[in-house]
Design an enzyme around this catalytic site. Sequence first.
Site, mmCIF file in Angstrom:
data_model
loop_
_atom_site.group_PDB
_atom_site.id
_atom_site.type_symbol
_atom_site.label_atom_id
_atom_site.label_comp_id
_atom_site.label_asym_id
_atom_site.label_seq_id
_atom_site.Cartn_x
_atom_site.Cartn_y
_atom_site.Cartn_z
ATOM 1 N N ASP A 232 -0.287 -3.354 3.700
ATOM 2 C CA ASP A 232 1.161 -3.513 3.600
ATOM 3 C C ASP A 232 1.699 -3.690 5.012
ATOM 4 O OD1 ASP A 232 3.641 -2.947 1.619
ATOM 5 O OD2 ASP A 232 4.063 -2.142 3.605
ATOM 6 N N ILE A 233 2.521 -4.730 5.230
ATOM 7 C CA ILE A 233 3.106 -4.952 6.557
ATOM 8 C C ILE A 233 4.216 -3.935 6.776
ATOM 9 C CG2 ILE A 233 4.314 -6.592 8.042
ATOM 10 C CD1 ILE A 233 2.972 -8.843 6.486
ATOM 11 N N GLU A 275 4.894 -8.431 0.682
ATOM 12 C CA GLU A 275 4.175 -8.265 1.956
ATOM 13 C C GLU A 275 2.884 -7.467 1.778
ATOM 14 O OE1 GLU A 275 7.273 -4.887 1.859
ATOM 15 O OE2 GLU A 275 7.047 -6.927 1.125
#
Length: 370
Positions: A232-233, A275
């Site tokens: 996950d960004i 994301e």
Amino acid sequence: MTNEMTEQLQETNTDSLVREYEKKIYDLQQLLEISLSLCSTLEFSTLIESVLYTCMGQFHVLGAGIFVLNALDADSFHLDSNYNGMDPNPNISYVIPVSNPIVELLESSNAAYTVDELVSKLPDSTDLNMITTLKPSLIIPLVQHNHLNGILLLGERITLAEDASYTDYEKEQLTIIASLSSVAINNAALLERSSTDMMTHLKLKYFFYNVLTDKLDNALANEGNLSVIMFDIDFFKRFNDTYGHACGDYVLQTVAKIIKSSIRGQDLASRYGGEEFTVLLNETKTEDALIVAERIRSKVEQFDFCYEDQHVKVTISLGVATFDTKENPVTSAKQLVDQADQALYVSKRSGRNRVTFADPKIISDITLEK
């Protein structure tokens, strides 16, 4: 001519005719088997490999290669690693744009050519020099519905005869195999496009689950291992809010490239949603999966993300889960992904920009909290 000589000649002609028809029947059986094999293969790299080995075996050549139309943007034909037994020059980019005269000729004629024949047809084409470096004995278009899907090159022939040229019958057989290959390649390309996220060029979630289910079944049957990483960004919304959605797209695409460059060909990366990304590490134990995850995390952290002269700091949080028949005998792909997701939750809760393994105790603690 005596009656005995006439009878012998008739017997000889009959034997020759029988052998000719036996060969044609055998070749038809071979074509049927080739058709079944190619049309049942949808995985792109496996299909290309099958086409290459089929042509090498059927026509006794030392090598073969295929320039394949780029499945995602369809603007050029690439050789890439789609060859066997050939020796490409590492200093040459083996790419043929769709606007190239070679493409127009092969598509319109749907005929096989030697290099000399192509030179006579296109004397001013400099791209023929690129093809010549591969030393093909024959160039065959892969055409379907008047559309060129690929360019097949056959290498040097294995023959004791002085004349190594192809007979009309062999060219006819090659044309049939080329047509079958073109249909199969087109089908595989359709699957490639429909299962790929067009922004990041990674696989979509549903495709990831299908492959993971198959690999998990195989690991269950053979008491093997496989691992899943979920990414996950961190603070991704900030990039959209601060610099605009184009910056967010740039970050997604760049992170995807880093992930893809950090895994093996037998592994699979996907854009899970928004994301979030997932990676399937086939036949991989926990220790090795953690090494891969940390390598990706470090690469993203150290990469210089520069968007419109603005340097932005990007980090990712990761969770790792491993299937093991003794330690973690999950029976469904969703269970394994959920474990990686829960480990990712721990990474984010613990400060982000870190890797967490889905230890059973951690997972159970999170479940109780939720």
